[in-house]
Design a protein around this motif. Structure first.
Motif, short mmCIF file in Angstrom:
data_model
loop_
_atom_site.label_atom_id
_atom_site.label_comp_id
_atom_site.label_asym_id
_atom_site.label_seq_id
_atom_site.Cartn_x
_atom_site.Cartn_y
_atom_site.Cartn_z
N LYS A 1 12.32 -13.52 22.52
CA LYS A 1 13.79 -12.93 23.02
C LYS A 1 13.64 -13.49 24.58
O LYS A 1 14.85 -13.46 25.12
CB LYS A 1 13.75 -11.52 22.84
CG LYS A 1 14.08 -10.84 21.70
CD LYS A 1 15.09 -11.31 20.87
CE LYS A 1 15.06 -10.87 19.57
NZ LYS A 1 16.43 -11.17 18.76
N LYS B 1 16.17 -18.47 25.87
CA LYS B 1 17.39 -18.36 26.12
C LYS B 1 18.18 -19.61 26.46
O LYS B 1 17.64 -20.50 27.01
CB LYS B 1 17.84 -17.18 27.02
CG LYS B 1 17.32 -15.93 26.83
CD LYS B 1 17.50 -14.85 27.89
CE LYS B 1 16.82 -13.47 27.64
NZ LYS B 1 17.20 -12.51 28.47
N GLU C 1 20.09 -16.17 22.73
CA GLU C 1 18.73 -15.50 23.01
C GLU C 1 17.79 -15.40 21.77
O GLU C 1 18.65 -14.88 20.58
CB GLU C 1 18.69 -14.36 23.74
CG GLU C 1 19.16 -13.28 23.13
CD GLU C 1 19.31 -11.94 24.19
OE1 GLU C 1 18.72 -11.15 23.83
OE2 GLU C 1 20.23 -12.18 25.30
#
Length: 142
Positions: free
Chosen positions: A3, A6, A114
């Motif tokens: 995560k 991005k 993301e």
């Protein structure tokens, strides 16, 4: 999915935000700038969204769920590509966000994503998004 990996890319379009919004949410328009992809959803928060089609010789069906909708301003969904394998854990889905903002007679469309498996996937996806945005610009401004 990582995560922390991005991307964000923007394009200025010489049309009002309602026309950009229509292009982002009309299945026939999506097909024109997203490589013939079929889109199935009712555009409501919590509803599934499915993208299907053919990439080269490979048939795909990508999926996700609508997370947020603010008409003519924001559209966010989570996403799993069938090219990533079979997975039903939504914690591993990436998040895609479209944001629209008007600047005079132009609309700025920013696409953010993301959650990538690696840097190479992130970089490839950024290249794809730039191509999609340029196709959308050509479609809307012709």
């Amino acid at each position: 999915m990582d995560k922390t990996l991005k991307i964000s890319t923007s394009i200025d379009l010489d049309v009002p935000s309602n026309k950009v919004w229509f292009a982002l949410t009309d299945t026939e328009m999506i097909k024109q700038y997203l490589w013939g992809t079929e889109t199935a959803t009712d555009w409501k928060v919590g509803s599934p969204i499915i993208f299907s089609g053919k990439w080269g010789e490979t048939t795909f069906e990508d999926k996700g769920f609508i997370l947020e909708v603010e008409k003519e301003k924001l559209f966010k969904y989570n996403y799993w590509s069938s090219f990533w394998g079979e997975n039903s854990n939504t914690d591993d889905y990436c998040i895609i966000t479209y944001e629209l903002s008007e600047h005079g007679s132009q609309t700025r469309l920013t696409v953010s994503q993301e959650g990538f498996k690696d840097v190479q996937s992130r970089d490839h996806t950024l290249e794809n998004w730039n191509g999609v945005l340029n196709s959308l610009k050509n479609l809307l401004e012709k």
